[in-house]
Design a protein around this motif. Structure first.
Motif, PDB file in Angstrom:
ATOM      1  N   LEU A 304       0.806  -1.218   0.000  1.00 18.41           N
ATOM      2  CA  LEU A 304       0.000   0.000   0.000  1.00 18.41           C
ATOM      3  C   LEU A 304       0.836   1.264   0.000  1.00 18.41           C
ATOM      4  O   LEU A 304       0.300   2.356  -0.199  1.00 18.41           O
ATOM      5  CB  LEU A 304      -0.932   0.001   1.223  1.00 18.41           C
ATOM      6  N   ASP A 305       2.146   1.126   0.196  1.00 21.72           N
ATOM      7  CA  ASP A 305       3.017   2.303   0.200  1.00 21.72           C
ATOM      8  C   ASP A 305       3.655   2.561  -1.156  1.00 21.72           C
ATOM      9  O   ASP A 305       3.640   3.700  -1.641  1.00 21.72           O
ATOM     10  CB  ASP A 305       4.111   2.132   1.263  1.00 21.72           C
ATOM     11  N   ASP A 306       4.209   1.522  -1.779  1.00 21.76           N
ATOM     12  CA  ASP A 306       4.908   1.784  -3.049  1.00 21.76           C
ATOM     13  C   ASP A 306       4.116   1.382  -4.290  1.00 21.76           C
ATOM     14  O   ASP A 306       4.628   1.408  -5.406  1.00 21.76           O
ATOM     15  CB  ASP A 306       6.295   1.121  -3.053  1.00 21.76           C
ATOM     16  N   MET A 307       2.842   0.995  -4.079  1.00 21.48           N
ATOM     17  CA  MET A 307       1.928   0.748  -5.204  1.00 21.48           C
ATOM     18  C   MET A 307       2.370  -0.420  -6.075  1.00 21.48           C
ATOM     19  O   MET A 307       2.248  -0.386  -7.309  1.00 21.48           O
ATOM     20  CB  MET A 307       1.757   2.005  -6.067  1.00 21.48           C
ATOM     21  N   THR A 308       2.908  -1.459  -5.461  1.00 23.51           N
ATOM     22  CA  THR A 308       3.293  -2.656  -6.189  1.00 23.51           C
ATOM     23  C   THR A 308       2.514  -3.845  -5.626  1.00 23.51           C
ATOM     24  O   THR A 308       1.840  -3.735  -4.596  1.00 23.51           O
ATOM     25  CB  THR A 308       4.798  -2.934  -6.081  1.00 23.51           C
ATOM     26  N   ALA A 309       2.627  -4.964  -6.297  1.00 22.12           N
ATOM     27  CA  ALA A 309       1.995  -6.185  -5.815  1.00 22.12           C
ATOM     28  C   ALA A 309       2.833  -7.375  -6.253  1.00 22.12           C
ATOM     29  O   ALA A 309       3.583  -7.305  -7.226  1.00 22.12           O
ATOM     30  CB  ALA A 309       0.568  -6.308  -6.348  1.00 22.12           C
ATOM     31  N   ARG A 310       2.700  -8.472  -5.516  1.00 18.64           N
ATOM     32  CA  ARG A 310       3.325  -9.738  -5.883  1.00 18.64           C
ATOM     33  C   ARG A 310       2.235 -10.778  -5.974  1.00 18.64           C
ATOM     34  O   ARG A 310       1.395 -10.875  -5.080  1.00 18.64           O
ATOM     35  CB  ARG A 310       4.369 -10.160  -4.840  1.00 18.64           C
ATOM     36  N   ILE A 311       2.232 -11.551  -7.047  1.00 18.39           N
ATOM     37  CA  ILE A 311       1.182 -12.540  -7.238  1.00 18.39           C
ATOM     38  C   ILE A 311       1.768 -13.903  -7.572  1.00 18.39           C
ATOM     39  O   ILE A 311       2.790 -14.003  -8.269  1.00 18.39           O
ATOM     40  CB  ILE A 311       0.193 -12.096  -8.344  1.00 18.39           C
ATOM     41  N   ILE A 312       1.104 -14.935  -7.052  1.00 19.33           N
ATOM     42  CA  ILE A 312       1.411 -16.331  -7.369  1.00 19.33           C
ATOM     43  C   ILE A 312       0.111 -16.971  -7.826  1.00 19.33           C
ATOM     44  O   ILE A 312      -0.942 -16.762  -7.213  1.00 19.33           O
ATOM     45  CB  ILE A 312       1.967 -17.067  -6.135  1.00 19.33           C
ATOM     46  N   THR A 313       0.148 -17.723  -8.909  1.00 22.30           N
ATOM     47  CA  THR A 313      -1.044 -18.406  -9.380  1.00 22.30           C
ATOM     48  C   THR A 313      -0.896 -19.913  -9.198  1.00 22.30           C
ATOM     49  O   THR A 313       0.204 -20.462  -9.306  1.00 22.30           O
ATOM     50  CB  THR A 313      -1.320 -18.092 -10.865  1.00 22.30           C
ATOM     51  N   ALA A 314      -2.036 -20.559  -8.917  1.00 19.88           N
ATOM     52  CA  ALA A 314      -2.114 -22.017  -8.811  1.00 19.88           C
ATOM     53  C   ALA A 314      -1.078 -22.600  -7.843  1.00 19.88           C
ATOM     54  O   ALA A 314      -0.561 -23.690  -8.055  1.00 19.88           O
ATOM     55  CB  ALA A 314      -1.973 -22.655 -10.189  1.00 19.88           C
ATOM     56  N   GLN A 315      -0.745 -21.841  -6.790  1.00 25.31           N
ATOM     57  CA  GLN A 315       0.139 -22.309  -5.713  1.00 25.31           C
ATOM     58  C   GLN A 315       1.541 -22.673  -6.189  1.00 25.31           C
ATOM     59  O   GLN A 315       2.206 -23.529  -5.595  1.00 25.31           O
ATOM     60  CB  GLN A 315      -0.505 -23.489  -4.974  1.00 25.31           C
ATOM     61  N   ARG A 316       1.994 -22.004  -7.240  1.00 21.78           N
ATOM     62  CA  ARG A 316       3.382 -22.218  -7.680  1.00 21.78           C
ATOM     63  C   ARG A 316       4.249 -21.201  -6.933  1.00 21.78           C
ATOM     64  O   ARG A 316       4.577 -20.134  -7.453  1.00 21.78           O
ATOM     65  CB  ARG A 316       3.449 -22.068  -9.200  1.00 21.78           C
ATOM     66  N   TRP A 317       4.581 -21.565  -5.697  1.00 19.56           N
ATOM     67  CA  TRP A 317       5.154 -20.616  -4.747  1.00 19.56           C
ATOM     68  C   TRP A 317       6.549 -20.132  -5.144  1.00 19.56           C
ATOM     69  O   TRP A 317       7.017 -19.108  -4.633  1.00 19.56           O
ATOM     70  CB  TRP A 317       5.174 -21.245  -3.353  1.00 19.56           C
ATOM     71  N   ASN A 318       7.196 -20.834  -6.031  1.00 15.05           N
ATOM     72  CA  ASN A 318       8.522 -20.393  -6.490  1.00 15.05           C
ATOM     73  C   ASN A 318       8.432 -19.514  -7.731  1.00 15.05           C
ATOM     74  O   ASN A 318       9.452 -19.140  -8.305  1.00 15.05           O
ATOM     75  CB  ASN A 318       9.410 -21.606  -6.782  1.00 15.05           C
ATOM     76  N   ARG A 319       7.218 -19.170  -8.159  1.00 10.73           N
ATOM     77  CA  ARG A 319       7.029 -18.339  -9.347  1.00 10.73           C
ATOM     78  C   ARG A 319       6.265 -17.078  -8.965  1.00 10.73           C
ATOM     79  O   ARG A 319       5.061 -16.964  -9.177  1.00 10.73           O
ATOM     80  CB  ARG A 319       6.285 -19.116 -10.437  1.00 10.73           C
ATOM     81  N   VAL A 320       6.969 -16.150  -8.351  1.00  7.60           N
ATOM     82  CA  VAL A 320       6.364 -14.893  -7.919  1.00  7.60           C
ATOM     83  C   VAL A 320       6.473 -13.866  -9.055  1.00  7.60           C
ATOM     84  O   VAL A 320       7.559 -13.656  -9.599  1.00  7.60           O
ATOM     85  CB  VAL A 320       7.058 -14.340  -6.663  1.00  7.60           C
ATOM     86  N   ARG A 321       5.352 -13.258  -9.387  1.00  6.18           N
ATOM     87  CA  ARG A 321       5.339 -12.247 -10.440  1.00  6.18           C
ATOM     88  C   ARG A 321       5.125 -10.875  -9.804  1.00  6.18           C
ATOM     89  O   ARG A 321       4.234 -10.687  -8.962  1.00  6.18           O
ATOM     90  CB  ARG A 321       4.221 -12.518 -11.442  1.00  6.18           C
ATOM     91  N   ASP A 322       5.969  -9.910 -10.178  1.00  8.14           N
ATOM     92  CA  ASP A 322       5.852  -8.554  -9.658  1.00  8.14           C
ATOM     93  C   ASP A 322       4.928  -7.731 -10.554  1.00  8.14           C
ATOM     94  O   ASP A 322       5.034  -7.786 -11.788  1.00  8.14           O
ATOM     95  CB  ASP A 322       7.226  -7.880  -9.578  1.00  8.14           C
TER      96      ASP A 322
END
Length: 329
Positions: A304-322
């Motif tokens: 909420l401070d720098d207006m970014t997000a990190r997302i993971i789809t289908a529980q692929r926890w080693n594949r974080v997308r910024d």
């Protein structure tokens, strides 16, 4: 568990029937002729730019687009509108200073990241289950003009999101809900359309709550919902409908238990709520992994401070997308 497409659309993606990337320096372009008007209010140029921005991020599939133009944020979204010609909600959410996280637990459907800069409103980034724009088992193809047009309507049905003021909101299924009686002169909107209105128009939790009081909600044909809302100043609240009124509850965690009237012992008896409440020192994405379920479709942490997000789809926890608020950043 899935209701017929038209019923789902009328209940989730739509209001009830009763009721940008910066341009390069230089001279401003000549306005394009207006396209045929529906709920989406776009010129031909804006349609082309929205369509050109659509891409596949991964094989969930997770799509991404930047929406250009305006829209009628209160009008019902019907199957006829979506068909215009064109070129277990079991979730876990938490808020802590500077972060808003959520698992969206539902069926294995395509999703979309939507970037939006509405005229006169706040820029936002949001996540959408785009299956609610299509008939069951149909996966959209970006090579088809009619599918791209349907996908453009994803701007109207966010399931969670964050705006440029650091206001975040997400929904979860509630065990039951008793909505207030419709009020004279109030517009009725769906459980997801209210999120669009809040992202566009509210900068703080109090503003979001006040905005919700001005609308009647309709959950007909779909899950009953409640919401977690948080802002950059550290405020958070759960909004839930029970006993014929809108209830605002001071909390920063939300799962799928009834929050109205529940004391702390009752809340902590819910496993996922307890893990969230006791996980204050745990890294945000690791905390979401702890409360993930076999049907968790996406896990996202909004900063909420720098207006970014990190997302993971289908529980692929080693594949974080910024992600960033604007796809152009």
């Amino acid at each position: 568990m899935r209701t017929p497409a038209v019923a789902v659309l009328s209940a989730l993606a739509l209001a009830a029937s009763v009721a940008c990337a910066p341009t390069a320096a230089g001279p401003p372009p000549k306005p394009s002729p207006a396209a045929p008007q529906g709920i989406l209010r776009q010129t031909a140029d804006e349609i082309a730019r929205t369509s050109a921005s659509m891409r596949v991020l991964d094989d969930l599939p997770l799509y991404e687009m930047t929406y250009y133009g305006s829209y009628d944020a209160e009008a019902p979204l019907t199957d006829a509108e979506l068909a215009r010609k064109g070129d277990g909600w079991a979730c876990s959410l938490f808020h802590r200073p500077g972060e808003f996280g959520r698992n969206f637990d539902w069926q294995p459907n395509p999703a979309m990241v939507v970037h939006n800069r509405p005229p006169g409103g706040y820029a936002s980034i949001s996540l959408v289950d785009v299956s609610y724009l299509f008939y069951p088992r149909i996966k959209p193809k970006l090579t088809k003009a009619e599918d791209r047009r349907r996908l453009a309507h994803a701007v109207l049905i966010p399931f969670d999101g964050m705006n440029e003021k650091g206001l975040a909101i997400g929904l979860a299924q509630a065990p039951d809900a008793e909505l207030p009686a419709p009020g004279a002169g109030r517009t009725t909107v769906s459980g997801v359309r209210i999120i669009r209105l809040i992202l566009d128009r509210a900068a703080t939790v109090p503003e979001a709550i006040e905005l919700m009081r001005r609308y009647d909600l309709d959950f007909t044909g779909g899950p009953q919902l409640h919401y977690l809302i948080a802002d950059r100043a550290g405020r958070s609240a759960v909004v839930e409908y029970a006993e014929g009124r809108m209830n605002v509850i001071d909390d920063r965690y939300l799962t799928n238990i009834t929050m109205t009237g529940a004391d702390r012992a009752t809340r902590m008896a819910d496993r996922r709520y307890r893990l969230l409440a006791e996980g204050g020192g745990t890294e945000a994405m690791k905390l979401l992994r702890r409360v993930a379920q076999p049907h968790t479709q996406w896990s996202i942490v909004y900063d909420l401070d720098d207006m970014t997000a990190r997302i993971i789809t289908a529980q692929r926890w080693n594949r974080v997308r910024d992600l960033r608020l604007s796809a152009a950043d």
